[in-house]
Design a protein around this motif. Structure first.
Motif, PDB file in Angstrom:
ATOM      1  N   TRP A   8      77.359 -56.281   8.290  1.00 60.74           N
ATOM      2  CA  TRP A   8      77.522 -57.043   9.525  1.00 60.74           C
ATOM      3  C   TRP A   8      78.720 -56.544  10.321  1.00 60.74           C
ATOM      4  O   TRP A   8      79.722 -56.155   9.737  1.00 60.74           O
ATOM      5  CB  TRP A   8      77.750 -58.523   9.223  1.00 60.74           C
ATOM      6  N   VAL A   9      78.605 -56.624  11.637  1.00 63.03           N
ATOM      7  CA  VAL A   9      79.705 -56.319  12.541  1.00 63.03           C
ATOM      8  C   VAL A   9      79.953 -57.574  13.373  1.00 63.03           C
ATOM      9  O   VAL A   9      79.007 -58.158  13.908  1.00 63.03           O
ATOM     10  CB  VAL A   9      79.341 -55.152  13.489  1.00 63.03           C
ATOM     11  N   THR A  10      81.204 -58.003  13.455  1.00 57.70           N
ATOM     12  CA  THR A  10      81.566 -59.108  14.339  1.00 57.70           C
ATOM     13  C   THR A  10      81.868 -58.514  15.710  1.00 57.70           C
ATOM     14  O   THR A  10      82.675 -57.583  15.836  1.00 57.70           O
ATOM     15  CB  THR A  10      82.794 -59.867  13.793  1.00 57.70           C
ATOM     16  N   LEU A  11      81.191 -59.032  16.721  1.00 50.38           N
ATOM     17  CA  LEU A  11      81.295 -58.465  18.064  1.00 50.38           C
ATOM     18  C   LEU A  11      82.417 -59.122  18.853  1.00 50.38           C
ATOM     19  O   LEU A  11      82.602 -60.340  18.785  1.00 50.38           O
ATOM     20  CB  LEU A  11      79.966 -58.643  18.802  1.00 50.38           C
ATOM     21  N   ASP A  12      83.139 -58.318  19.624  1.00 46.65           N
ATOM     22  CA  ASP A  12      84.187 -58.876  20.475  1.00 46.65           C
ATOM     23  C   ASP A  12      83.558 -59.426  21.768  1.00 46.65           C
ATOM     24  O   ASP A  12      82.372 -59.227  22.035  1.00 46.65           O
ATOM     25  CB  ASP A  12      85.293 -57.855  20.745  1.00 46.65           C
ATOM     26  N   GLN A  13      84.363 -60.107  22.560  1.00 43.27           N
ATOM     27  CA  GLN A  13      83.874 -60.768  23.773  1.00 43.27           C
ATOM     28  C   GLN A  13      83.232 -59.787  24.749  1.00 43.27           C
ATOM     29  O   GLN A  13      82.196 -60.075  25.356  1.00 43.27           O
ATOM     30  CB  GLN A  13      85.017 -61.526  24.457  1.00 43.27           C
ATOM     31  N   ARG A  61      69.877 -50.346  27.696  1.00 42.12           N
ATOM     32  CA  ARG A  61      70.868 -49.298  27.422  1.00 42.12           C
ATOM     33  C   ARG A  61      71.637 -49.678  26.171  1.00 42.12           C
ATOM     34  O   ARG A  61      72.084 -50.819  26.059  1.00 42.12           O
ATOM     35  CB  ARG A  61      71.881 -49.200  28.564  1.00 42.12           C
ATOM     36  N   PRO A  62      71.819 -48.741  25.232  1.00 42.38           N
ATOM     37  CA  PRO A  62      72.637 -49.041  24.051  1.00 42.38           C
ATOM     38  C   PRO A  62      74.051 -49.454  24.464  1.00 42.38           C
ATOM     39  O   PRO A  62      74.598 -48.937  25.448  1.00 42.38           O
ATOM     40  CB  PRO A  62      72.656 -47.728  23.283  1.00 42.38           C
ATOM     41  N   ILE A  63      74.626 -50.383  23.734  1.00 43.81           N
ATOM     42  CA  ILE A  63      75.963 -50.895  24.041  1.00 43.81           C
ATOM     43  C   ILE A  63      76.923 -50.449  22.938  1.00 43.81           C
ATOM     44  O   ILE A  63      76.730 -50.789  21.769  1.00 43.81           O
ATOM     45  CB  ILE A  63      75.951 -52.429  24.148  1.00 43.81           C
ATOM     46  N   PRO A  64      77.964 -49.683  23.317  1.00 43.04           N
ATOM     47  CA  PRO A  64      78.938 -49.257  22.297  1.00 43.04           C
ATOM     48  C   PRO A  64      79.765 -50.455  21.807  1.00 43.04           C
ATOM     49  O   PRO A  64      79.992 -51.412  22.545  1.00 43.04           O
ATOM     50  CB  PRO A  64      79.818 -48.251  23.035  1.00 43.04           C
ATOM     51  N   TYR A  65      80.164 -50.396  20.564  1.00 46.60           N
ATOM     52  CA  TYR A  65      81.008 -51.447  19.992  1.00 46.60           C
ATOM     53  C   TYR A  65      82.071 -50.758  19.144  1.00 46.60           C
ATOM     54  O   TYR A  65      81.948 -49.590  18.798  1.00 46.60           O
ATOM     55  CB  TYR A  65      80.167 -52.422  19.146  1.00 46.60           C
ATOM     56  N   THR A  66      83.102 -51.520  18.783  1.00 46.00           N
ATOM     57  CA  THR A  66      84.157 -51.006  17.921  1.00 46.00           C
ATOM     58  C   THR A  66      83.781 -51.309  16.482  1.00 46.00           C
ATOM     59  O   THR A  66      83.644 -52.476  16.107  1.00 46.00           O
ATOM     60  CB  THR A  66      85.511 -51.661  18.269  1.00 46.00           C
ATOM     61  N   HIS A  67      83.614 -50.251  15.710  1.00 48.13           N
ATOM     62  CA  HIS A  67      83.230 -50.415  14.300  1.00 48.13           C
ATOM     63  C   HIS A  67      84.489 -50.514  13.457  1.00 48.13           C
ATOM     64  O   HIS A  67      85.212 -49.537  13.295  1.00 48.13           O
ATOM     65  CB  HIS A  67      82.364 -49.240  13.844  1.00 48.13           C
ATOM     66  N   LYS A  68      84.722 -51.709  12.953  1.00 54.86           N
ATOM     67  CA  LYS A  68      85.917 -51.924  12.127  1.00 54.86           C
ATOM     68  C   LYS A  68      85.720 -51.350  10.730  1.00 54.86           C
ATOM     69  O   LYS A  68      84.629 -51.382  10.181  1.00 54.86           O
ATOM     70  CB  LYS A  68      86.237 -53.414  12.070  1.00 54.86           C
ATOM     71  N   SER A  69      86.792 -50.851  10.171  1.00 54.73           N
ATOM     72  CA  SER A  69      86.770 -50.285   8.829  1.00 54.73           C
ATOM     73  C   SER A  69      86.258 -51.318   7.833  1.00 54.73           C
ATOM     74  O   SER A  69      86.653 -52.482   7.868  1.00 54.73           O
ATOM     75  CB  SER A  69      88.181 -49.841   8.453  1.00 54.73           C
TER      76      SER A  69
END
Length: 135
Positions: free
Chosen positions: A114-119, A101-109
């Motif tokens: 690259w996106v740094t993923l939160d815990q 299942r795709p996992i939503p993440y917070t896309h920082k401005s």
């Protein structure tokens, strides 16, 4: 397995990587990142897969691009015409899989590569059955 970074990749390239048809993601610079990474489908707001980043090579000559077309999938007429002239660094991937299942993440401005993923997202990735099967 702890995954803390995700790479943003556009179609059709991300689908080709997750089907293991494409193992080189072509970029304009080299990369130091190694190990397991998330794969973000550009514009989706979701991590849709994971892959192991095993190396980087480049910049590649026209001949090296031609010799490895099966790895990067950019048609010769495209890179020889100059459309992908600056995309001569191969980011080498292996063991790519699509998440259940795709996992939503917070896309920082400002995040464009690259996106740094939160815990929370790292934990969700570790819990995915496809990722657990890789460990």
């Amino acid at each position: 397995m702890k995954i803390e970074k995700a790479l943003i990749i556009d179609e059709p390239w991300i689908s080709k990587i997750m089907r293991s048809e494409k193992t080189w993601e072509m970029r304009s610079t080299s990369a130091k990142q190694r190990g397991w990474i998330g794969l973000v489908k550009k514009g989706s707001g979701h991590i849709v897969g994971v892959a192991k980043m095993v190396g980087a090579e480049g910049p590649l000559s026209d001949q090296k691009m031609l010799d490895n077309q099966d790895k990067h999938h950019i048609p010769p007429e495209t890179f020889l015409s100059g459309k992908f002239a600056k995309h001569r660094h191969a980011w080498i991937m292996s063991s790519a899989v699509r998440l259940h299942r795709p996992i939503p993440y917070t896309h920082k401005s400002g995040a464009v590569i690259w996106v740094t993923l939160d815990q929370r997202v790292s934990d969700a990735l570790a819990a995915d059955e496809a990722v657990k099967a890789l460990a």
